[in-house]
Scaffold this motif. Sequence first.
Motif, PDB file in Angstrom:
ATOM      1  N   LYS A  29     -53.032  36.640 -23.368  1.00 58.45           N
ATOM      2  CA  LYS A  29     -52.188  36.700 -24.646  1.00 58.45           C
ATOM      3  C   LYS A  29     -52.458  35.780 -25.343  1.00 58.45           C
ATOM      4  CE  LYS A  29     -47.355  34.985 -24.535  1.00 58.45           C
ATOM      5  NZ  LYS A  29     -46.205  34.393 -23.939  1.00 58.45           N
ATOM      6  N   TYR A  30     -53.394  35.018 -25.058  1.00 51.51           N
ATOM      7  CA  TYR A  30     -53.763  33.689 -26.315  1.00 51.51           C
ATOM      8  C   TYR A  30     -55.076  33.507 -26.273  1.00 51.51           C
ATOM      9  CZ  TYR A  30     -49.027  31.820 -24.959  1.00 51.51           C
ATOM     10  OH  TYR A  30     -47.421  31.670 -24.584  1.00 51.51           O
ATOM     11  N   HIS A  31     -56.135  34.981 -26.341  1.00 50.21           N
ATOM     12  CA  HIS A  31     -57.541  34.968 -26.801  1.00 50.21           C
ATOM     13  C   HIS A  31     -56.866  35.080 -28.270  1.00 50.21           C
ATOM     14  CE1 HIS A  31     -61.596  35.839 -27.287  1.00 50.21           C
ATOM     15  NE2 HIS A  31     -61.675  34.947 -25.864  1.00 50.21           N
ATOM     16  N   PRO A  32     -58.033  34.371 -28.866  1.00 51.36           N
ATOM     17  CA  PRO A  32     -58.138  33.994 -30.508  1.00 51.36           C
ATOM     18  C   PRO A  32     -58.829  35.604 -30.696  1.00 51.36           C
ATOM     19  CG  PRO A  32     -59.060  32.548 -29.995  1.00 51.36           C
ATOM     20  CD  PRO A  32     -58.794  33.239 -28.639  1.00 51.36           C
ATOM     21  N   ASP A  33     -58.914  36.624 -30.290  1.00 48.86           N
ATOM     22  CA  ASP A  33     -59.317  38.340 -30.122  1.00 48.86           C
ATOM     23  C   ASP A  33     -57.513  38.725 -30.244  1.00 48.86           C
ATOM     24  OD1 ASP A  33     -61.464  37.777 -30.766  1.00 48.86           O
ATOM     25  OD2 ASP A  33     -62.741  37.874 -28.456  1.00 48.86           O
ATOM     26  N   LYS A  34     -57.331  38.802 -29.161  1.00 47.95           N
ATOM     27  CA  LYS A  34     -55.574  39.191 -29.019  1.00 47.95           C
ATOM     28  C   LYS A  34     -54.770  39.131 -29.745  1.00 47.95           C
ATOM     29  CE  LYS A  34     -57.459  41.713 -25.921  1.00 47.95           C
ATOM     30  NZ  LYS A  34     -57.982  43.465 -25.951  1.00 47.95           N
ATOM     31  N   ASN A  35     -55.301  37.313 -30.570  1.00 52.13           N
ATOM     32  CA  ASN A  35     -53.692  36.648 -30.976  1.00 52.13           C
ATOM     33  C   ASN A  35     -53.444  36.023 -32.195  1.00 52.13           C
ATOM     34  OD1 ASN A  35     -51.355  35.176 -31.837  1.00 52.13           O
ATOM     35  ND2 ASN A  35     -50.847  35.112 -29.731  1.00 52.13           N
ATOM     36  N   PRO A  36     -54.150  36.597 -33.135  1.00 48.89           N
ATOM     37  CA  PRO A  36     -54.568  35.611 -34.225  1.00 48.89           C
ATOM     38  C   PRO A  36     -53.473  34.354 -34.981  1.00 48.89           C
ATOM     39  CG  PRO A  36     -53.111  37.783 -35.358  1.00 48.89           C
ATOM     40  CD  PRO A  36     -53.589  37.449 -33.802  1.00 48.89           C
ATOM     41  N   ASP A  37     -52.692  34.234 -34.847  1.00 46.80           N
ATOM     42  CA  ASP A  37     -52.006  32.946 -35.013  1.00 46.80           C
ATOM     43  C   ASP A  37     -52.535  31.716 -33.984  1.00 46.80           C
ATOM     44  OD1 ASP A  37     -50.236  30.944 -34.830  1.00 46.80           O
ATOM     45  OD2 ASP A  37     -48.869  31.510 -33.724  1.00 46.80           O
ATOM     46  N   PRO A  38     -53.416  30.706 -35.130  1.00 46.55           N
ATOM     47  CA  PRO A  38     -53.873  29.447 -35.400  1.00 46.55           C
ATOM     48  C   PRO A  38     -53.528  28.622 -34.298  1.00 46.55           C
ATOM     49  CG  PRO A  38     -53.143  29.755 -37.641  1.00 46.55           C
ATOM     50  CD  PRO A  38     -52.373  30.632 -36.482  1.00 46.55           C
ATOM     51  N   GLU A  39     -51.510  28.541 -33.855  1.00 47.37           N
ATOM     52  CA  GLU A  39     -51.577  27.413 -33.027  1.00 47.37           C
ATOM     53  C   GLU A  39     -51.878  28.465 -31.031  1.00 47.37           C
ATOM     54  OE1 GLU A  39     -50.347  25.101 -33.159  1.00 47.37           O
ATOM     55  OE2 GLU A  39     -50.632  24.788 -34.855  1.00 47.37           O
ATOM     56  N   SER A  40     -52.373  29.740 -31.255  1.00 48.80           N
ATOM     57  CA  SER A  40     -53.364  29.945 -29.773  1.00 48.80           C
ATOM     58  C   SER A  40     -54.120  29.516 -29.606  1.00 48.80           C
ATOM     59  CB  SER A  40     -52.494  31.794 -30.140  1.00 48.80           C
ATOM     60  OG  SER A  40     -53.494  32.418 -31.123  1.00 48.80           O
ATOM     61  N   ARG A  41     -55.258  29.407 -30.482  1.00 54.46           N
ATOM     62  CA  ARG A  41     -56.431  29.144 -30.667  1.00 54.46           C
ATOM     63  C   ARG A  41     -57.004  27.686 -29.950  1.00 54.46           C
ATOM     64  NH1 ARG A  41     -61.563  29.972 -32.635  1.00 54.46           N
ATOM     65  NH2 ARG A  41     -60.409  31.472 -34.197  1.00 54.46           N
ATOM     66  N   LYS A  42     -55.855  26.467 -30.513  1.00 51.58           N
ATOM     67  CA  LYS A  42     -55.483  25.797 -29.994  1.00 51.58           C
ATOM     68  C   LYS A  42     -55.023  24.980 -28.052  1.00 51.58           C
ATOM     69  CE  LYS A  42     -54.942  23.013 -33.512  1.00 51.58           C
ATOM     70  NZ  LYS A  42     -54.085  22.299 -34.720  1.00 51.58           N
ATOM     71  N   LEU A  43     -53.745  26.175 -27.853  1.00 55.28           N
ATOM     72  CA  LEU A  43     -53.744  26.497 -26.669  1.00 55.28           C
ATOM     73  C   LEU A  43     -54.305  27.100 -25.296  1.00 55.28           C
ATOM     74  CD1 LEU A  43     -50.970  26.564 -24.878  1.00 55.28           C
ATOM     75  CD2 LEU A  43     -50.156  28.492 -25.748  1.00 55.28           C
ATOM     76  N   PHE A  44     -54.833  27.863 -26.405  1.00 52.90           N
ATOM     77  CA  PHE A  44     -55.728  28.876 -25.128  1.00 52.90           C
ATOM     78  C   PHE A  44     -57.149  27.906 -24.803  1.00 52.90           C
ATOM     79  CE2 PHE A  44     -59.868  31.136 -24.822  1.00 52.90           C
ATOM     80  CZ  PHE A  44     -59.449  32.462 -23.627  1.00 52.90           C
ATOM     81  N   VAL A  45     -57.580  26.914 -25.623  1.00 53.66           N
ATOM     82  CA  VAL A  45     -58.615  26.413 -25.195  1.00 53.66           C
ATOM     83  C   VAL A  45     -57.875  25.283 -24.000  1.00 53.66           C
ATOM     84  CG1 VAL A  45     -59.900  24.099 -26.054  1.00 53.66           C
ATOM     85  CG2 VAL A  45     -59.329  26.021 -27.874  1.00 53.66           C
ATOM     86  N   LYS A  46     -56.553  24.363 -24.491  1.00 55.95           N
ATOM     87  CA  LYS A  46     -56.133  23.835 -23.250  1.00 55.95           C
ATOM     88  C   LYS A  46     -56.221  24.519 -22.429  1.00 55.95           C
ATOM     89  CE  LYS A  46     -53.335  21.502 -26.026  1.00 55.95           C
ATOM     90  NZ  LYS A  46     -51.848  20.367 -26.531  1.00 55.95           N
ATOM     91  N   ILE A  47     -56.043  25.677 -22.237  1.00 55.59           N
ATOM     92  CA  ILE A  47     -55.558  26.819 -20.926  1.00 55.59           C
ATOM     93  C   ILE A  47     -57.132  27.203 -19.940  1.00 55.59           C
ATOM     94  CG2 ILE A  47     -55.221  29.114 -20.106  1.00 55.59           C
ATOM     95  CD1 ILE A  47     -52.605  29.983 -22.079  1.00 55.59           C
ATOM     96  N   ALA A  48     -57.943  27.467 -21.164  1.00 61.53           N
ATOM     97  CA  ALA A  48     -59.274  27.321 -20.184  1.00 61.53           C
ATOM     98  C   ALA A  48     -60.106  26.191 -19.873  1.00 61.53           C
ATOM     99  CB  ALA A  48     -60.391  28.350 -21.392  1.00 61.53           C
ATOM    100  N   ASN A  49     -59.724  25.116 -20.630  1.00 62.61           N
ATOM    101  CA  ASN A  49     -60.094  23.778 -19.777  1.00 62.61           C
ATOM    102  C   ASN A  49     -59.398  23.034 -18.338  1.00 62.61           C
ATOM    103  OD1 ASN A  49     -61.187  21.238 -19.662  1.00 62.61           O
ATOM    104  ND2 ASN A  49     -59.013  20.439 -20.282  1.00 62.61           N
ATOM    105  N   ALA A  50     -58.491  23.651 -18.516  1.00 58.94           N
ATOM    106  CA  ALA A  50     -57.085  22.887 -17.039  1.00 58.94           C
ATOM    107  C   ALA A  50     -57.828  25.035 -15.950  1.00 58.94           C
ATOM    108  CB  ALA A  50     -55.483  23.690 -17.631  1.00 58.94           C
TER     109      ALA A  50
END
Length: 304
Positions: free
Chosen positions: A64-85
């Motif tokens: 849902k939030y991967h930058p390749d799937k979601n171009p929204d800049p906020e999704s990139r930040k959220l994806f980094v947090k999800i990956a870290n968690a």
Amino acid sequence: MMVSPVLRCLSSPPFLFFCCLLLLQLPICRSIYCDEDDCYDLLGVSQSSNASEIKKAYYKLSLKYHPDKNPDPESRKLFVKIANAYEILKDEATREQYDYAIAHPEEVFYNTARYYHAYYGHKTDPRAVLVGLLLVVSALQYLNQWTRYTQAVTMVKKTPAYKNRLKALELERSGGVTNKKKGLKQIDKTVEEKLSNELELHIQGAEKPSLWNLIGVQFVLLPYTLGKLLIWRSCWFWRYQIKKLPYSWDDACYLTQSCLKITSDAWRNIDESTMSNLVQKRLWVKGNMESYVAEMRKESKRRR
């Protein structure tokens, strides 16, 4: 009204400052893992979720939030947090540390130390460390033994006894003919070096270094050494304790050497008659050893 020392200490400015500092540091136990967020909340799972549930939640959110799937800049930040968690919760060790930090937020420094040790500690294989340590120690050991040996040889070569042996060897090699100009006082440096290589120098306490005596080699050969020792002990027990056979010459020499507490090199340097005499005394018998010690003491006093 009298104020107790305990209350005075608790109300002191330094103590209050320390308490405030500690309270400010309490959120750090979580922030070092997932910033200000909760790792479980980021993945949408509970603390009791198993590894499979955490993995499924992560894959679902990554789609849902991967930058390749979601171009929204906020999704990139959220994806980094999800990956870290997910990196924290997928590993049992780091997840256990995170759960401990949640349950014990007051242990700020301990939780921080565990976190940085897990993520930035050395990941070197202990076996590689052991091999490296053995190599370094063995190299230092060999260098030390070689230095002691060369220093001892240099000192021995300055002694009159060594020079006499060198001259005798030169006479033997030349058939008794020497240079009249030089005589026996001077020996050509090249000849001296060649003859000195033929002389075997046995220097007690500074033996020539051998690779077989290094700590690293001995450690590698430890299983073989222990096995050989076990077999030797078993044969000794069977031969001399069970069958009551007389000691062989080598075994009698070993017992005599052990009783006299001398090294193998010193024992080999004893002449054959003295060695045979010592073996015949059967010094491994307690009474014989006591008699021998008393005899040596009397002889020492007589010489004085």
